[in-house]
Scaffold this active site. Structure first.
Site, short mmCIF file in Angstrom:
data_model
loop_
_atom_site.label_atom_id
_atom_site.label_comp_id
_atom_site.label_asym_id
_atom_site.label_seq_id
_atom_site.Cartn_x
_atom_site.Cartn_y
_atom_site.Cartn_z
N GLU A 124 43.72 60.07 8.57
CA GLU A 124 44.62 59.05 8.04
C GLU A 124 44.58 57.82 8.94
O GLU A 124 44.45 57.96 10.16
CB GLU A 124 46.06 59.57 8.00
CG GLU A 124 46.23 60.91 7.32
CD GLU A 124 47.52 61.59 7.74
OE1 GLU A 124 47.47 62.75 8.18
OE2 GLU A 124 48.58 60.93 7.65
N LYS A 126 45.91 55.03 11.34
CA LYS A 126 47.05 54.97 12.25
C LYS A 126 47.72 53.62 12.05
O LYS A 126 47.28 52.60 12.58
CB LYS A 126 46.61 55.16 13.70
CG LYS A 126 47.75 55.33 14.67
CD LYS A 126 47.24 55.66 16.06
CE LYS A 126 48.41 55.97 17.00
NZ LYS A 126 49.31 54.82 17.16
N ASP A 128 50.29 50.57 12.32
CA ASP A 128 50.95 49.99 13.48
C ASP A 128 52.36 49.57 13.10
O ASP A 128 52.60 48.42 12.72
CB ASP A 128 50.14 48.80 14.01
CG ASP A 128 50.45 48.50 15.46
OD1 ASP A 128 50.02 47.45 15.95
OD2 ASP A 128 51.13 49.33 16.10
N TYR A 240 53.66 61.01 6.98
CA TYR A 240 52.45 61.77 7.31
C TYR A 240 52.74 63.14 7.92
O TYR A 240 51.81 63.86 8.28
CB TYR A 240 51.59 60.97 8.29
CG TYR A 240 52.34 60.39 9.47
CD1 TYR A 240 52.53 59.02 9.57
CD2 TYR A 240 52.88 61.20 10.46
CE1 TYR A 240 53.22 58.46 10.63
CE2 TYR A 240 53.57 60.67 11.53
CZ TYR A 240 53.73 59.30 11.61
OH TYR A 240 54.43 58.76 12.67
N LYS A 328 41.33 55.73 18.58
CA LYS A 328 41.77 54.34 18.59
C LYS A 328 40.61 53.39 18.30
O LYS A 328 39.49 53.60 18.76
CB LYS A 328 42.37 53.99 19.96
CG LYS A 328 43.53 54.89 20.37
CD LYS A 328 44.81 54.52 19.66
CE LYS A 328 45.45 53.33 20.33
NZ LYS A 328 46.78 53.03 19.80
N CYS A 422 47.95 46.27 54.23
CA CYS A 422 48.86 46.25 53.09
C CYS A 422 49.42 44.84 52.93
O CYS A 422 49.92 44.26 53.90
CB CYS A 422 50.00 47.24 53.30
SG CYS A 422 51.31 47.13 52.05
N CYS A 425 53.43 45.23 53.92
CA CYS A 425 53.95 45.63 55.23
C CYS A 425 52.93 45.48 56.36
O CYS A 425 53.24 45.77 57.52
CB CYS A 425 54.46 47.07 55.19
SG CYS A 425 53.14 48.30 55.02
N CYS A 440 48.18 52.09 50.87
CA CYS A 440 48.99 51.85 52.05
C CYS A 440 49.58 53.19 52.46
O CYS A 440 50.30 53.82 51.66
CB CYS A 440 50.11 50.85 51.75
SG CYS A 440 51.33 50.72 53.08
N CYS A 445 56.92 51.56 53.54
CA CYS A 445 56.52 50.23 53.07
C CYS A 445 57.52 49.78 52.01
O CYS A 445 57.85 50.54 51.09
CB CYS A 445 55.11 50.29 52.47
SG CYS A 445 54.63 48.79 51.58
#
Length: 689
Positions: A124, A126, A128, A240, A328, A422, A425, A440, A445
């Site tokens: 089927e 999909k 939206d 569905y 998809k 990082c 930090c 990190c 941090c």
């Protein structure tokens, strides 16, 4: 003249109009075969409205005039799904589709010693839109709600009644099976492109902002507190799946899709039963090639094992069925220019490169930044500051850079190196052998702490109502919170002093924090942010160990003996509890009064019947001591089941303040009614027994 003083000829005319309008709705929305013009339909609707206004006794709950909407609501009630509405596993490449089938075959072979050479699939589009569930009782529309988190959504009954594609009464076909006495159908409410474009033109003429895309328009329309606004929007529906059904059985997905239209329920505009996976992939390619010409937005094809018997054997994981997958379509793409590359630090210390770009609309949404994932991806794609790039919204949601348009690279385009320290930090970053992510390693941090606190309070973790991202940021920036236990030490005065936090908001948050002190053990484990421990693994661990203490003492060998816990996950759990900082964090939470609630099976050592086993509860109104989700969790922890509607099989109705029609239904059916005090006494008694 009848008892309600309606002339017989007017009563007969109203009944004829209602019957014909129902049939025209089904012809138009279900069979795409209208036999009258829109003008004639509108004329009949106006005539029925005039008759009902003149003689109110003619109006019935399933009258087509109910589509015009009702007076505004103050808010939406909760709508519970029985059973839960699960998400779907996604696939974006053909090899992932074949891997999905192989997993399903392997599961059947290992679990049932059943060798399946090839599955029949029902495929089927999909659509939206917004996922919903609609309940019919004795053929009449009863109630409906949004998907929400799959367990509980919002009750949007009045809004769903205005969607013309959703029948207010089901058809009883001649010579065919009648619809079930209780039928919960699940599907999508969406807006076709023609209706969407017309709606946006009208909004622009009124100097209102247009909707970004049809999905947003559909979702926004269904979540209006004034259903008269929803009624004016060009919404449609396609079903569905089913939830709870009484008095009927579907033997396959194709049987379901054939049966629903017979009862007047629309299904996906096109669908196909395929003899094998190769045919299913062919259907996908067919829809993909016609995607731009389709009258509605679709973002893929859903493949479902056709046989319900096989669906039941395959079952589900905690998040998705093993018998279905969403294949998809490639995400829609656009081009833009990278203005800068920055580095963000997440709750696990992961340092992620992010491209800041000139604003561009992708799939109806303005995008200004896109993830580059990690150092290897950034280098492989060779993304530089100043590059023109192709971007897409992965899964139509998360923006990402697909490729650099090298022929448009400016001479001054500059490669940006990964930081050695990082960016937050200044701690030297690390990249463990075999991993793609630079991290990190500093557990204190500020970025790690901030993201960890957001995760702890999030809906899928401790679910502290009102403690969202912005408020967490305020609390951290004000030095009021630096670890999770600090949330439970906050005072009303401290909270009320924050910007946009009045005294009442402070009180509400403190009450939410107090309620959050008794989370399900699985939620608590997930909230700790242990790497590789998601919601499902947290549930597995809670079921196996029954307490945080037992889990913290488990060694790698014990953990890997647990089904679904692999060596990498086991190592992370052991390292987490061996770390002094993590140990202090957990101890401080327990000292702050947090009491994780073990699953009943684990708490009882897997023996004995649960106190609420076999009992069905329905919740209505507002409970002062618990949220709806907390009450549901408490019932389920004792083995009970929570349903969204009252029936003769309901054991107890728990009635809070402002109960709705469920209270009257329960009284008429002789269901035992518990006020909040009686409900709390019952919980306390059973927990202590």
């Amino acid at each position: 003249m009848n008892e309600s003083n309606v002339p017989p000829e007017d009563e007969e005319r109203a009944q004829t109009l209602a019957r014909e309008l129902h049939e025209h709705n089904i012809r138009y929305h279900v069979h795409d075969a209208p036999v009258i013009s829109d003008t004639e339909y509108d004329r009949m609707m106006r005539e029925l409205q005039e008759l009902e206004e003149k003689y109110p006794a003619l109006a019935s709950p399933d009258s087509p005039t109910m589509r015009v909407g009702a007076p505004p609501l103050d808010s939406f009630d909760a709508f519970n799904h029985d059973p839960p509405m699960r998400s779907l596993e996604n696939a974006v490449a053909e090899e992932e589709i074949f891997a999905f089938e192989e997993r399903a075959k392997r599961f059947l072979l290992q679990t049932y010693d059943r060798n399946v050479e090839a599955f029949n699939f029902t495929c089927e589009p999909k659509l939206d839109g917004l996922a919903v569930e609609v309940i019919y009782r004795d053929g009449f529309f009863h109630s409906g709600g949004t998907r929400g988190n799959g367990v509980s959504g919002e009750d949007i009954t009045q809004n769903l009644k205005t969607v013309r594609g959703i029948p207010l009464r089901l058809r009883f076909p001649e010579g065919g099976p009648a619809p079930p006495a209780y039928l919960a159908v699940r599907g999508e409410v969406f807006m076709n492109l023609r209706g969407f474009e017309k709606l946006n033109r009208e909004r622009l003429e009124r100097e209102e902002p247009p909707f970004a895309n049809p999905r947003n328009a559909a979702a926004g329309s269904l979540r209006q507190l004034d259903s008269r606004i929803t009624a004016a929007r060009p919404l449609d529906a396609a079903f569905y799946a089913v939830g709870r059904v009484e008095g009927f059985s579907f033997h396959s997905q194709s049987h379901l899709l054939e049966s629903l239209p017979e009862w007047g329920l629309p299904v996906s505009p096109v669908w196909r039963k395929c003899a094998n996976l190769r045919e299913a992939v062919g259907f996908y390619e067919e829809l993909l090639s016609g995607r731009e010409d389709a009258p509605y937005e679709q973002d893929g094809v859903v493949l479902k094992v056709d046989s319900v018997e096989l669906q039941n054997e395959l079952g589900s994981t905690s998040r998705a069925p093993r018998w279905a997958v969403a294949y998809k379509f490639p995400a829609k793409q656009e081009t833009t220019q990278v203005e800068d590359i920055i580095f963000q630090v997440g709750r696990t210390g992961a340092v992620t490169p992010v491209a800041l770009m000139k604003p561009v609309r992708v799939g109806g949404v303005e995008v200004t930044r896109a993830t580059l994932h990690n150092e290897d991806e950034m280098r492989r794609k060779d993304v530089r500051r100043g590059d023109h790039v192709l971007i897409q919204r992965a899964g139509d949601v998360i923006p990402e850079v697909v490729a650099v348009i090298e022929e448009r690279r400016p001479p001054a385009a500059e490669a940006v190196p990964m930081p050695l320290e990082c960016p937050i930090c200044a701690t030297p970053v690390e990249r463990p052998e075999g991993e793609a992510v630079v991290r990190c390693p500093n557990p204190v941090c500020p970025a790690v702490v901030r993201e960890g606190l957001r995760h702890f309070a999030s809906r899928r973790a401790m679910d502290v109502d009102g403690l969202g991202e912005k408020l967490v940021n305020q609390l951290v920036d004000s030095d009021l919170v630096s670890e999770p236990a600090d949330f439970f030490a906050l005072s009303k005065e401290q909270l009320a002093s924050l910007e946009r936090m009045g005294e009442k908001s402070a009180e509400n948050l403190l009450e939410a924090l107090e309620r959050a002190k008794k989370p399900a053990l699985a939620r608590f484990i997930y909230s700790l942010g242990i790497r590789h421990v998601g919601e499902h693994i947290a549930e597995v661990l809670a079921e196996r160990f029954g307490s945080v203490g037992e889990l913290s003492r488990a060694d790698t060998e014990t953990l890997t003996s647990v089904h679904e816990v692999g060596p990498q996950v086991a190592e992370r759990i052991v390292r987490f509890f061996a770390d002094p900082a993590s140990g202090r964090m957990v101890d401080n939470l327990l000292s702050a009064g947090v009491e994780p609630q073990a699953p009943l099976k684990a708490a009882e050592g897997g023996s004995g019947e649960a106190p609420f086993s076999g009992f069905s509860f329905v919740l209505t109104g507002t409970l002062s001591g618990r949220s709806r989700s907390e009450a549901k969790a408490a019932i389920e922890a004792l083995g009970g089941r929570v349903s969204s509607s009252v029936s003769k099989n309901t054991s107890f109705l728990v009635a809070g303040e402002g109960p709705g029609s469920k209270l009257k239904n329960a009284e008429s059916l002789g269901v035992e009614i518990l006020d909040e005090d009686a409900f709390e006494r019952m919980l306390a008694r059973e927990k202590g027994s």
